[in-house]
Design a protein around this motif. Structure first.
Motif, PDB file in Angstrom:
ATOM      1  N   LEU A 100       0.810  -1.218   0.000  1.00 53.99           N
ATOM      2  CA  LEU A 100       0.000   0.000   0.000  1.00 53.99           C
ATOM      3  C   LEU A 100       0.846   1.272   0.000  1.00 53.99           C
ATOM      4  O   LEU A 100       1.886   1.337   0.664  1.00 53.99           O
ATOM      5  CB  LEU A 100      -0.868   0.038   1.257  1.00 53.99           C
ATOM      6  CG  LEU A 100      -2.273  -0.545   1.219  1.00 53.99           C
ATOM      7  CD1 LEU A 100      -2.853  -0.535   2.639  1.00 53.99           C
ATOM      8  CD2 LEU A 100      -3.178   0.208   0.273  1.00 53.99           C
ATOM      9  N   VAL A 101       0.362   2.262  -0.720  1.00 49.98           N
ATOM     10  CA  VAL A 101       0.804   3.626  -0.464  1.00 49.98           C
ATOM     11  C   VAL A 101       0.502   3.903   1.013  1.00 49.98           C
ATOM     12  O   VAL A 101      -0.581   3.571   1.497  1.00 49.98           O
ATOM     13  CB  VAL A 101       0.062   4.615  -1.372  1.00 49.98           C
ATOM     14  CG1 VAL A 101       0.327   6.054  -0.956  1.00 49.98           C
ATOM     15  CG2 VAL A 101       0.456   4.377  -2.825  1.00 49.98           C
ATOM     16  N   PRO A 102       1.445   4.469   1.782  1.00 53.14           N
ATOM     17  CA  PRO A 102       1.229   4.618   3.229  1.00 53.14           C
ATOM     18  C   PRO A 102      -0.099   5.313   3.541  1.00 53.14           C
ATOM     19  O   PRO A 102      -0.326   6.449   3.111  1.00 53.14           O
ATOM     20  CB  PRO A 102       2.415   5.476   3.676  1.00 53.14           C
ATOM     21  CG  PRO A 102       3.475   5.186   2.677  1.00 53.14           C
ATOM     22  CD  PRO A 102       2.759   4.983   1.374  1.00 53.14           C
ATOM     23  N   ARG A 106      -0.568  10.664   4.556  1.00 52.02           N
ATOM     24  CA  ARG A 106      -0.578  11.653   3.484  1.00 52.02           C
ATOM     25  C   ARG A 106       0.767  12.370   3.413  1.00 52.02           C
ATOM     26  O   ARG A 106       0.857  13.590   3.596  1.00 52.02           O
ATOM     27  CB  ARG A 106      -1.741  12.640   3.666  1.00 52.02           C
ATOM     28  CG  ARG A 106      -3.105  11.983   3.645  1.00 52.02           C
ATOM     29  CD  ARG A 106      -4.236  12.960   3.842  1.00 52.02           C
ATOM     30  NE  ARG A 106      -4.399  13.815   2.683  1.00 52.02           N
ATOM     31  CZ  ARG A 106      -5.285  14.806   2.603  1.00 52.02           C
ATOM     32  NH1 ARG A 106      -6.070  15.075   3.626  1.00 52.02           N
ATOM     33  NH2 ARG A 106      -5.371  15.530   1.515  1.00 52.02           N
ATOM     34  N   PRO A 107       1.842  11.631   3.098  1.00 51.12           N
ATOM     35  CA  PRO A 107       3.192  12.202   3.152  1.00 51.12           C
ATOM     36  C   PRO A 107       3.545  13.068   1.960  1.00 51.12           C
ATOM     37  O   PRO A 107       4.642  13.634   1.925  1.00 51.12           O
ATOM     38  CB  PRO A 107       4.081  10.954   3.173  1.00 51.12           C
ATOM     39  CG  PRO A 107       3.299   9.949   2.400  1.00 51.12           C
ATOM     40  CD  PRO A 107       1.851  10.212   2.741  1.00 51.12           C
ATOM     41  N   GLY A 108       2.663  13.184   0.978  1.00 52.23           N
ATOM     42  CA  GLY A 108       2.985  13.873  -0.255  1.00 52.23           C
ATOM     43  C   GLY A 108       3.609  12.901  -1.234  1.00 52.23           C
ATOM     44  O   GLY A 108       4.103  11.827  -0.862  1.00 52.23           O
ATOM     45  N   GLU A 109       3.605  13.284  -2.503  1.00 52.54           N
ATOM     46  CA  GLU A 109       4.057  12.355  -3.529  1.00 52.54           C
ATOM     47  C   GLU A 109       5.558  12.075  -3.436  1.00 52.54           C
ATOM     48  O   GLU A 109       6.005  10.938  -3.644  1.00 52.54           O
ATOM     49  CB  GLU A 109       3.653  12.877  -4.904  1.00 52.54           C
ATOM     50  CG  GLU A 109       2.134  12.857  -5.075  1.00 52.54           C
ATOM     51  CD  GLU A 109       1.660  13.430  -6.395  1.00 52.54           C
ATOM     52  OE1 GLU A 109       1.562  12.661  -7.368  1.00 52.54           O
ATOM     53  OE2 GLU A 109       1.393  14.655  -6.444  1.00 52.54           O
ATOM     54  N   VAL A 132      -4.612   3.189  -3.901  1.00 54.91           N
ATOM     55  CA  VAL A 132      -6.060   3.218  -3.683  1.00 54.91           C
ATOM     56  C   VAL A 132      -6.373   4.472  -2.859  1.00 54.91           C
ATOM     57  O   VAL A 132      -6.580   4.420  -1.653  1.00 54.91           O
ATOM     58  CB  VAL A 132      -6.540   1.902  -3.010  1.00 54.91           C
ATOM     59  CG1 VAL A 132      -5.788   1.600  -1.725  1.00 54.91           C
ATOM     60  CG2 VAL A 132      -8.054   1.888  -2.824  1.00 54.91           C
ATOM     61  N   PRO A 133      -6.392   5.634  -3.514  1.00 56.96           N
ATOM     62  CA  PRO A 133      -6.426   6.904  -2.781  1.00 56.96           C
ATOM     63  C   PRO A 133      -7.683   7.137  -1.953  1.00 56.96           C
ATOM     64  O   PRO A 133      -7.633   7.877  -0.964  1.00 56.96           O
ATOM     65  CB  PRO A 133      -6.278   7.951  -3.891  1.00 56.96           C
ATOM     66  CG  PRO A 133      -6.679   7.255  -5.151  1.00 56.96           C
ATOM     67  CD  PRO A 133      -6.273   5.837  -4.965  1.00 56.96           C
ATOM     68  N   TYR A 134      -8.805   6.524  -2.338  1.00 50.88           N
ATOM     69  CA  TYR A 134     -10.005   6.737  -1.522  1.00 50.88           C
ATOM     70  C   TYR A 134      -9.914   5.997  -0.194  1.00 50.88           C
ATOM     71  O   TYR A 134     -10.723   6.236   0.706  1.00 50.88           O
ATOM     72  CB  TYR A 134     -11.284   6.352  -2.284  1.00 50.88           C
ATOM     73  CG  TYR A 134     -11.320   4.956  -2.876  1.00 50.88           C
ATOM     74  CD1 TYR A 134     -11.757   3.875  -2.142  1.00 50.88           C
ATOM     75  CD2 TYR A 134     -10.945   4.741  -4.204  1.00 50.88           C
ATOM     76  CE1 TYR A 134     -11.804   2.600  -2.691  1.00 50.88           C
ATOM     77  CE2 TYR A 134     -10.986   3.476  -4.767  1.00 50.88           C
ATOM     78  CZ  TYR A 134     -11.415   2.410  -3.996  1.00 50.88           C
ATOM     79  OH  TYR A 134     -11.465   1.146  -4.556  1.00 50.88           O
ATOM     80  N   ARG A 135      -8.928   5.115  -0.033  1.00 48.67           N
ATOM     81  CA  ARG A 135      -8.658   4.494   1.260  1.00 48.67           C
ATOM     82  C   ARG A 135      -7.443   5.125   1.949  1.00 48.67           C
ATOM     83  O   ARG A 135      -7.431   5.305   3.162  1.00 48.67           O
ATOM     84  CB  ARG A 135      -8.417   2.987   1.102  1.00 48.67           C
ATOM     85  CG  ARG A 135      -9.646   2.204   0.676  1.00 48.67           C
ATOM     86  CD  ARG A 135      -9.308   0.715   0.611  1.00 48.67           C
ATOM     87  NE  ARG A 135     -10.381  -0.091   0.092  1.00 48.67           N
ATOM     88  CZ  ARG A 135     -11.336  -0.664   0.828  1.00 48.67           C
ATOM     89  NH1 ARG A 135     -11.344  -0.488   2.133  1.00 48.67           N
ATOM     90  NH2 ARG A 135     -12.272  -1.395   0.268  1.00 48.67           N
ATOM     91  N   LEU A 159      -3.870  -0.314  -9.700  1.00 52.21           N
ATOM     92  CA  LEU A 159      -4.486   0.998  -9.852  1.00 52.21           C
ATOM     93  C   LEU A 159      -5.959   0.897  -9.466  1.00 52.21           C
ATOM     94  O   LEU A 159      -6.763   0.303 -10.188  1.00 52.21           O
ATOM     95  CB  LEU A 159      -4.339   1.463 -11.302  1.00 52.21           C
ATOM     96  CG  LEU A 159      -4.525   2.932 -11.607  1.00 52.21           C
ATOM     97  CD1 LEU A 159      -3.469   3.780 -10.898  1.00 52.21           C
ATOM     98  CD2 LEU A 159      -4.459   3.173 -13.108  1.00 52.21           C
ATOM     99  N   ALA A 160      -6.302   1.478  -8.308  1.00 54.88           N
ATOM    100  CA  ALA A 160      -7.672   1.395  -7.795  1.00 54.88           C
ATOM    101  C   ALA A 160      -8.096   2.776  -7.322  1.00 54.88           C
ATOM    102  O   ALA A 160      -8.190   3.044  -6.120  1.00 54.88           O
ATOM    103  CB  ALA A 160      -7.760   0.380  -6.659  1.00 54.88           C
TER     104      ALA A 160
END
Length: 295
Positions: A100-102, A106-109, A132-135, A159-160
């Motif tokens: 997962l993206v952490p 919300r550490p920034g890109e 999965v940005p909505y999570r 990509l979700a």
């Protein structure tokens, strides 16, 4: 190796006493592979991993590693920390960690890129970024995904993003070389494949597995007419299977089909209502592909 095709993120079936039903899990794994799935996912979100204790997680991974070894099929494993990815060493069946993206931070890109660079450096297996940005609360632009694709050891993205958006179009218009784009939103997998996605990680593919495999094959072959017609039916099935929190409806339908011993989910998930399950069963019947078998 570029990952492609249908990967099924397997549920964790439970028996009447509430324990993990390993025989049913093993049978499900063989069924979806028999139906043409390219590989399996262990301990993804669909497996309810947060509700499993460490011993249960290891036992689930052992079961699916054994199946993939017997079938010579690639296995993706949900693993998000240096300790979790390091623990995958010595399992040659593991093609990649699905990481997962952490979330929440919300550490920034730039922070996401630095995180994956460090995680990949610590990992004995390649990484597939789970976006999965909505999570998670963190958006990633196409140029950031391309920066991730340049990192040694990062081989793809699930990509979700919750829709088919302009960022997905941008990424697939100029996809990074040797980098798999796997769709993770089941309802829109057909248009994402039409744009050039390599495949998908699809909870819906527990059901009508052969239909999802045929969908990937049809888009690869350029058979748009066949792909569109099948994609519409599978999209309706996916919408019905996600009408309540995943994997509650998938489990209920699998139980109704006699493929798992119970439809039990663990808190905080709750069982779906009967009408939701009946609607999903009706959509499954409308797909026209046999459950767990090649069409």
């Amino acid at each position: 190796m570029t990952l492609s095709g249908v990967y099924v993120p397997l549920i964790t079936p439970f028996d009447a006493a509430g324990a993990v039903a390993h025989a049913a899990l093993e049978a499900l794994a063989h069924q979806v592979l028999d139906a043409g799935a390219a590989g399996l996912v262990a301990l993804g979100t669909t497996a309810e991993p947060a509700s499993l204790d460490p011993a249960e997680q290891r036992a689930v991974l052992d079961t699916l590693t054994r199946v993939c070894r017997e079938r010579q099929a690639p296995l993706l494993v949900g693993a998000n920390t240096p300790a979790a990815v390091t623990a995958l060493g010595g399992r040659p069946e593991v093609a990649a960690a699905l990481s997962l993206v952490p979330p929440f931070v919300r550490p920034g890109e730039a922070g996401v890129v630095a995180h994956f660079a460090a995680l990949a450096a610590a990992s004995p297996v390649p990484l597939v970024v789970y976006h999965v940005p909505y999570r998670t609360g963190q958006q990633l632009r196409p140029d950031t995904l391309r920066r991730l694709a340049e990192l040694p050891g990062v081989i793809g993205v699930k990509l979700a993003v919750g829709a088919l958006d302009t960022d997905a179009v941008d990424l697939l218009a100029e996809p990074p070389a040797n980098f798999a784009v796997l769709g993770g939103d089941d309802v829109v997998i057909s248009p994402l494949l039409a744009l050039g996605a390599h495949g998908g990680v699809l909870a819906s593919a527990h059901l009508a597995t052969a239909g999802f495999v045929e969908l990937v094959d049809a888009w690869r072959a350029g058979d748009a007419g066949r792909a569109r017609a099948l994609g519409h039916r599978l999209s309706a099935l996916s919408a019905a299977l996600f009408a309540a929190p995943n994997p509650t409806v998938v489990k209920a339908v699998l139980h109704a089909e006699g493929r798992i011993p119970t439809a039990t989910v663990r808190l905080p998930l709750l069982a779906p209502d009967d009408a939701t399950v009946e609607a999903a069963l009706a959509r499954l019947a409308g797909v026209g592909a046999p459950v767990g078998a090649r069409s």
